[in-house]
Design an enzyme around this catalytic site. Structure first.
Site, PDB file in Angstrom:
ATOM      1  N   HIS A 120       0.835  -1.200   0.000  1.00  0.00           N
ATOM      2  CA  HIS A 120       0.000   0.000   0.000  1.00  0.00           C
ATOM      3  C   HIS A 120       0.872   1.253   0.000  1.00  0.00           C
ATOM      4  O   HIS A 120       2.081   1.187   0.221  1.00  0.00           O
ATOM      5  CB  HIS A 120      -0.919   0.023   1.224  1.00  0.00           C
ATOM      6  CG  HIS A 120      -2.033  -0.962   1.156  1.00  0.00           C
ATOM      7  ND1 HIS A 120      -1.873  -2.301   1.451  1.00  0.00           N
ATOM      8  CD2 HIS A 120      -3.340  -0.805   0.816  1.00  0.00           C
ATOM      9  CE1 HIS A 120      -3.026  -2.926   1.307  1.00  0.00           C
ATOM     10  NE2 HIS A 120      -3.938  -2.047   0.924  1.00  0.00           N
ATOM     11  N   LYS A 124      -0.820   4.715   4.368  1.00  0.00           N
ATOM     12  CA  LYS A 124      -1.701   3.768   5.064  1.00  0.00           C
ATOM     13  C   LYS A 124      -1.151   3.505   6.456  1.00  0.00           C
ATOM     14  O   LYS A 124       0.009   3.111   6.622  1.00  0.00           O
ATOM     15  CB  LYS A 124      -1.833   2.461   4.283  1.00  0.00           C
ATOM     16  CG  LYS A 124      -2.824   1.496   4.919  1.00  0.00           C
ATOM     17  CD  LYS A 124      -3.162   0.341   4.001  1.00  0.00           C
ATOM     18  CE  LYS A 124      -4.139  -0.629   4.638  1.00  0.00           C
ATOM     19  NZ  LYS A 124      -5.429   0.011   4.992  1.00  0.00           N
TER      20      LYS A 124
END
Length: 206
Positions: A120, A124
């Protein structure tokens, strides 16, 4: 529907707000206007903000669709049951990600040795991701999870399964947050018909 969107200025919210309006919904900023007078609320914020946002919605009797991960599921479930209000959470609103988890669950029956790699953006906050944890739970083999956080990534996951003389890789890539829109729209349509408390996983609505 009139929708209170918490996280309207975030990366997902910035994509979701115009998409909801294009689908015929009226969108208000949940943080500024609050959920009062709305039909449904949507939360794409931070793990530490979910409880307070949900509390405001429950006090107003407004069902909530939660896309944020890393929050206390048990606490939200208990509060929603006590308030008699349905809430829905999906670790990933992409239909492709749901299929990836289904395929991994099926593959784990034949390949008990597996590992998960989830990738990600650096923004995140939670690791491992909610999608990776949900995938591991469905597989039932307690696979190790490796988390990668780098600029340039959106949301990606691969499940690598190994057996004698072969490996099987199941991978899903989200290249744009627009992939979450169809799943959120589906949840908005169905959340008010769900039982009180927290229902989890987009698979339950498909």
């Amino acid at each position: 529907m009139r929708v209170a969107l918490f996280g309207a200025g975030g990366k997902v919210g910035a994509v979701l707000a115009p998409a909801l309006e294009a689908a015929g919904h009226e969108v208000v900023d949940g943080r500024l206007a609050g959920p009062g007078g709305c039909d449904v609320a949507v939360d794409f914020t931070r793990p530490d903000a979910v409880a307070a946002n949900v509390e405001r919605c429950l006090a107003a009797g407004v069902a909530v669709v939660i896309g944020t991960t890393g929050f206390d599921h048990d606490a939200v479930d208990a509060a929603a049951r006590a308030a008699g209000v349905p809430c829905f959470h999906a670790p990933n609103f992409s239909r492709g990600a749901v299929l990836m988890m289904r395929f991994a669950e099926e593959a784990a029956k034949a390949f008990p040795h597996a590992e998960i790699v989830e990738l990600h953006s650096e923004a995140k906050l939670d690791a491992p991701s909610g999608t990776a944890r949900a995938t591991a739970a469905r597989m039932g083999t307690d696979p190790p999870i490796h988390s990668v956080r780098l600029p340039g990534l959106v949301a990606h996951q691969e499940v690598i399964l190994g057996g004698a003389g072969e490996t099987l890789t199941i991978r899903h890539d989200t290249t744009s947050r627009e992939a979450f829109v169809p799943g959120v729209l589906l949840a908005l349509e169905q959340v008010r018909e769900l039982p009180s408390g927290l229902t989890v996983d987009l698979d339950s609505l498909l």
